[in-house]
Design a protein around this motif. Sequence first.
Motif, PDB file in Angstrom:
ATOM      1  N   UNK A 167      35.672  17.199  23.042  1.00 26.56           N
ATOM      2  CA  UNK A 167      34.309  16.694  22.887  1.00 26.56           C
ATOM      3  C   UNK A 167      33.755  17.078  21.526  1.00 26.56           C
ATOM      4  N   UNK A 168      32.896  16.228  21.005  1.00 29.75           N
ATOM      5  CA  UNK A 168      32.100  16.583  19.834  1.00 29.75           C
ATOM      6  C   UNK A 168      30.638  16.503  20.256  1.00 29.75           C
TER       7      UNK A 168
ATOM      8  N   UNK B  29      36.003  13.426  24.424  1.00 23.24           N
ATOM      9  CA  UNK B  29      37.421  13.216  24.100  1.00 23.24           C
ATOM     10  C   UNK B  29      37.626  12.541  22.743  1.00 23.24           C
ATOM     11  N   UNK B  30      37.082  13.160  21.715  1.00 24.05           N
ATOM     12  CA  UNK B  30      37.184  12.608  20.361  1.00 24.05           C
ATOM     13  C   UNK B  30      38.541  12.963  19.756  1.00 24.05           C
TER      14      UNK B  30
ATOM     15  N   UNK C  17      26.609  18.619  13.912  1.00 30.14           N
ATOM     16  CA  UNK C  17      27.743  18.065  14.643  1.00 30.14           C
ATOM     17  C   UNK C  17      28.762  19.176  14.804  1.00 30.14           C
ATOM     18  N   UNK C  18      29.197  19.443  16.056  1.00 31.78           N
ATOM     19  CA  UNK C  18      30.028  20.620  16.292  1.00 31.78           C
ATOM     20  C   UNK C  18      30.965  20.415  17.459  1.00 31.78           C
ATOM     21  N   UNK C  19      32.103  21.093  17.412  1.00 34.47           N
ATOM     22  CA  UNK C  19      33.021  21.081  18.548  1.00 34.47           C
ATOM     23  C   UNK C  19      32.569  22.075  19.613  1.00 34.47           C
ATOM     24  N   UNK C  20      31.725  23.034  19.214  1.00 32.68           N
ATOM     25  CA  UNK C  20      31.215  24.015  20.171  1.00 32.68           C
ATOM     26  C   UNK C  20      29.833  24.473  19.757  1.00 32.68           C
TER      27      UNK C  20
ATOM     28  N   UNK D 153      52.965  24.365  24.664  1.00 35.39           N
ATOM     29  CA  UNK D 153      51.698  24.487  23.923  1.00 35.39           C
ATOM     30  C   UNK D 153      51.114  23.119  23.599  1.00 35.39           C
ATOM     31  N   UNK D 154      51.987  22.172  23.280  1.00 35.98           N
ATOM     32  CA  UNK D 154      51.520  20.839  22.915  1.00 35.98           C
ATOM     33  C   UNK D 154      51.034  20.030  24.115  1.00 35.98           C
ATOM     34  N   UNK D 155      51.566  20.298  25.283  1.00 39.11           N
ATOM     35  CA  UNK D 155      51.311  19.419  26.427  1.00 39.11           C
ATOM     36  C   UNK D 155      50.423  20.035  27.512  1.00 39.11           C
ATOM     37  N   UNK D 156      49.987  21.275  27.322  1.00 40.82           N
ATOM     38  CA  UNK D 156      49.174  21.943  28.347  1.00 40.82           C
ATOM     39  C   UNK D 156      47.691  21.768  28.045  1.00 40.82           C
ATOM     40  N   UNK D 157      46.952  21.063  28.891  1.00 39.00           N
ATOM     41  CA  UNK D 157      45.500  20.956  28.700  1.00 39.00           C
ATOM     42  C   UNK D 157      44.810  22.212  29.224  1.00 39.00           C
ATOM     43  N   UNK D 158      43.624  22.512  28.678  1.00 36.33           N
ATOM     44  CA  UNK D 158      42.844  23.648  29.175  1.00 36.33           C
ATOM     45  C   UNK D 158      41.391  23.218  29.351  1.00 36.33           C
ATOM     46  N   UNK D 159      40.729  23.859  30.285  1.00 40.15           N
ATOM     47  CA  UNK D 159      39.282  23.671  30.459  1.00 40.15           C
ATOM     48  C   UNK D 159      38.605  24.801  29.702  1.00 40.15           C
ATOM     49  N   UNK D 160      38.207  24.508  28.484  1.00 42.03           N
ATOM     50  CA  UNK D 160      37.668  25.519  27.579  1.00 42.03           C
ATOM     51  C   UNK D 160      36.146  25.584  27.680  1.00 42.03           C
ATOM     52  N   UNK D 161      35.516  26.624  27.127  1.00 40.87           N
ATOM     53  CA  UNK D 161      34.052  26.656  27.069  1.00 40.87           C
ATOM     54  C   UNK D 161      33.471  25.411  26.414  1.00 40.87           C
ATOM     55  N   UNK D 162      34.160  24.854  25.431  1.00 40.56           N
ATOM     56  CA  UNK D 162      33.670  23.645  24.759  1.00 40.56           C
ATOM     57  C   UNK D 162      33.848  22.394  25.600  1.00 40.56           C
ATOM     58  N   UNK D 163      34.661  22.469  26.667  1.00 35.81           N
ATOM     59  CA  UNK D 163      34.982  21.302  27.477  1.00 35.81           C
ATOM     60  C   UNK D 163      36.482  21.097  27.511  1.00 35.81           C
ATOM     61  N   UNK D 164      36.966  19.987  28.065  1.00 39.92           N
ATOM     62  CA  UNK D 164      38.416  19.750  28.146  1.00 39.92           C
ATOM     63  C   UNK D 164      39.048  19.664  26.755  1.00 39.92           C
ATOM     64  N   UNK D 165      40.207  20.291  26.618  1.00 41.11           N
ATOM     65  CA  UNK D 165      40.936  20.290  25.343  1.00 41.11           C
ATOM     66  C   UNK D 165      42.406  19.995  25.610  1.00 41.11           C
ATOM     67  N   UNK D 166      42.949  19.057  24.840  1.00 45.61           N
ATOM     68  CA  UNK D 166      44.397  18.824  24.834  1.00 45.61           C
ATOM     69  C   UNK D 166      44.799  18.474  23.417  1.00 45.61           C
ATOM     70  N   UNK D 167      46.046  18.681  23.089  1.00 40.38           N
ATOM     71  CA  UNK D 167      46.498  18.454  21.722  1.00 40.38           C
ATOM     72  C   UNK D 167      46.949  17.011  21.519  1.00 40.38           C
TER      73      UNK D 167
END
Length: 258
Positions: free
Chosen positions: A209-210, A232-233, A123-126, A185-199
């Motif tokens: 994603x997991x 979106x876990x 089980x991994x985030x990336x 930093x808290x409110x900016x989402x990014x499209x990361x290699x792992x998938x969508x990321x937001x805080x």
Amino acid sequence: MAADYLYTDLGYRHVTVLATDYAFGWLSAGGFIKQFTLLGGKIDKVIWPSLTAADYGPYVSAIPKTTQAVFAETLGSGAIDFTKAYAQFGLRGKIPLYGNTTMFDYSVLPGEVPSAVLGDLMSAQYCDGISNPVNSTFTALFKKTYHVFPGYYAEAAYVHAELAIAALKRLHGNATNATAVAQALKSTPVSAPRGPVRLSLAVDAPIQNDYICKVENSGGQLRDVPIKTYPAVQPWGTLPYRTWLQEFTADSTGRPSP
């Protein structure tokens, strides 16, 4: 999400947990134990190798032969030594082994014995085999530059930089106001290699994603390839937030109870 996958998808009802005896191991084991038991599962035994363990034989030999599966957290050279011992003691093929991110991450995968890990799941985030345009570009450039595929640590560092740049762009490069920078930093989402990321604003940790990733042979190289995605876990997974917070607080300072 490992507990959900083992209990719901694979149908295991009693498993053994092995984790290194320090804070990250306590947290990894504690979250799994809490969710697996809440689902209705039973923990046969919890085993705590030392962080500096050089011989995993005594720990592997302590795994109950009647357990249905093992969920393990080891890292670095410990992950390699553990999987070797797991195979040498004859458990491979008899008791399925599952890990968290660091067990089969690409940071250790090139050092693993293929026959000891092929087909194993984590089980991994990336994982390096995630199929999306951002990760395809990232892995290609990383491989070209460093001659290996990226793992969890490399991707995490990249995403930290990606988030900082995206936040600064929102601020038009003005980083003089600490409050504004923190908010960006808290409110900016990014499209990361792992998938969508937001805080998550609740705990300042990522909603992401997991993946359940499988160790596969791809062109003669071991790769981690996702076979299931939990989108979106939340940072607390599928545990109720208050239950997770209580568990996290306790496990940060000591071993969890099964």
